[in-house]
Motif scaffolding. Sequence first.
Motif, short mmCIF file in Angstrom:
data_model
loop_
_atom_site.label_atom_id
_atom_site.label_comp_id
_atom_site.label_asym_id
_atom_site.label_seq_id
_atom_site.Cartn_x
_atom_site.Cartn_y
_atom_site.Cartn_z
N THR A 75 3.74 9.19 9.00
CA THR A 75 4.24 7.83 9.24
C THR A 75 3.63 7.21 10.49
OG1 THR A 75 6.19 8.58 10.48
CG2 THR A 75 6.46 8.29 8.10
N ARG A 78 0.65 4.98 9.60
CA ARG A 78 1.12 3.80 8.85
C ARG A 78 1.79 2.79 9.77
NH1 ARG A 78 2.50 7.90 5.05
NH2 ARG A 78 4.69 7.75 5.56
N GLU A 81 -0.67 0.68 11.72
CA GLU A 81 -1.36 -0.34 10.93
C GLU A 81 -0.62 -1.68 10.96
OE1 GLU A 81 -1.68 1.35 7.04
OE2 GLU A 81 -3.19 2.82 7.66
N THR A 82 0.69 -1.64 11.21
CA THR A 82 1.49 -2.86 11.07
C THR A 82 2.24 -3.27 12.33
OG1 THR A 82 3.36 -1.57 10.23
CG2 THR A 82 1.82 -2.47 8.59
#
Length: 195
Positions: A75, A78, A81-82
């Motif tokens: 996680t 991920r 990335e945001t």
Amino acid sequence: MRDKKDAPLRSDAQRNRERILDVALEELTLCADAPLSAIARKAGVGQGTFYRNFPNREALVLEIYRHEMQQVAATAARLLETRPPDRALREWMDRLAGFAMTKAGLADAIRLALGAPNSPAKPSPTPVAEAAELLLRAGEEAGTVRPGVTGDDFLLAIAGLWQLDPDGDWQSRATRLLDLVMDGLRAGAWGEAHR
């Protein structure tokens, strides 16, 4: 010629293995010494299939541990990335706390497995330490985390998570602990002087 042990599993064998792991995670989280025969039965596999995949309780428990740590670690990338690095790190810390508390029963199973004679070596928290390193380096580059903090430093700083009572008010205590750690990670970051 490829070694049979290194060969990829057939799709049905992979599904059986995944089903065993899913059921075992649920059962061992509820009861650290859940019978292996019950796990095999609930997974819908025979004893032979079960023991081909996991020759003993210790192998099963440690494979669950490895798998769950991989999931938590995955996680981190991920989130980066945001989200900005400091937010990604803080959210990942919350996910790690949630994992620690919801898997408290599994921790008992791990302790039992590691205490057994001939138990396999405990897997290191390498995926989690690597995820922490990824987040810390991103925060350091963005100026939101002090330079030089390692993944191992981070894991030592948050070790108190595993001391919280999963049946108590762990969320508010974990939030306070992790906010304190995050404040410490921000202190001395070069970007803090510009805020």
